[in-house]
Design a protein around this motif. Structure first.
Motif, short mmCIF file in Angstrom:
data_model
loop_
_atom_site.label_atom_id
_atom_site.label_comp_id
_atom_site.label_asym_id
_atom_site.label_seq_id
_atom_site.Cartn_x
_atom_site.Cartn_y
_atom_site.Cartn_z
N TRP A 1 1.00 -5.82 7.02
CA TRP A 1 0.72 -4.42 6.72
C TRP A 1 -0.76 -4.24 6.41
N ARG B 1 -2.89 -4.44 9.49
CA ARG B 1 -2.83 -3.20 10.27
C ARG B 1 -3.71 -2.12 9.65
N GLN B 2 -3.68 -2.01 8.33
CA GLN B 2 -4.49 -0.99 7.64
C GLN B 2 -5.98 -1.25 7.83
N PRO C 1 2.69 0.58 1.07
CA PRO C 1 2.67 -0.82 1.49
C PRO C 1 4.06 -1.32 1.88
N GLU C 2 4.08 -2.19 2.85
CA GLU C 2 5.32 -2.78 3.33
C GLU C 2 5.29 -4.28 3.04
N THR C 3 6.46 -4.85 2.95
CA THR C 3 6.54 -6.30 2.80
C THR C 3 7.05 -6.90 4.10
#
Length: 188
Positions: A81, A84-85, A74-76
């Motif tokens: 994010w 997108r997933q 996971p990105e912050t």
């Protein structure tokens, strides 16, 4: 020499698994058919059927050796994010062959304990990854939620699976945004 200890059978099995993994990576789960694997591995289709009489067993064996690509790292900020997933998941499930394989595996899990176990492991991975991402968003103040891990994955993933596989419909970006909003109060 028995079938299971024949070195030729072992080599062809490995060649078929390698071919199936290549197809999985390059084209996704819908490409994992007896015919495509046989072509890619340079063996007869009967050889593939001899090792995996049911297509879902072939797909399961191939997928069990592959790491589930969705909801990793996971990105912050978490919201874009996560969007997108979910978009990637919806796009993959929109491919009829992938939707068919997914439904076949779910149905097979009702009667086949091995498939049920693998399904449960995949669901556990998805649930843990989504929960970790949302926990990160909560810790950073990006979202407020009291939803538990199982509810988080059901709210986010369940409607996408339903729309693509049961309704044979398209998942709009608006639907994805509404699903993410349903997780809690996002601070933008």
């Amino acid at each position: 020499m028995s079938y299971s200890t024949d070195p030729r059978a072992a080599r062809s099995r490995e060649a078929m698994l390698a071919a199936a993994r290549d197809l999985l990576v390059s084209e996704g789960p819908g490409a994992i058919t007896h015919q495509r694997v046989a072509q890619q591995a340079g063996v007869g289709r009967a050889t593939v059927y001899r090792h995996w009489p049911r297509p879902e067993h072939l797909l399961l064996e191939v997928m069990s050796g592959a790491d589930l690509p969705l909801f990793k790292n996971p990105e912050t900020p978490v919201r874009p994010w996560l969007r997108r997933q979910l978009r990637q998941m919806a796009d993959e499930l929109a491919v009829p062959a992938v939707a068919a394989v997914s439904l076949t595996l779910m149905q097979s899990a009702i009667w086949d304990p091995e498939i049920a176990h693998r399904r449960d492991e995949s669901l556990k991975t998805i649930t843990e990854r989504i929960h970790a991402a949302v926990r990160s968003a909560v810790a950073s103040g990006e979202v407020e939620t009291d939803a538990g891990p199982t509810d988080l994955s059901a709210v986010l993933v369940g409607p996408i699976v339903y729309r693509t596989t049961m309704q044979n419909g398209v998942v709009s970006d608006d639907l994805i945004d509404r699903l993410i909003d349903g997780v809690g109060i996002w601070h933008r």
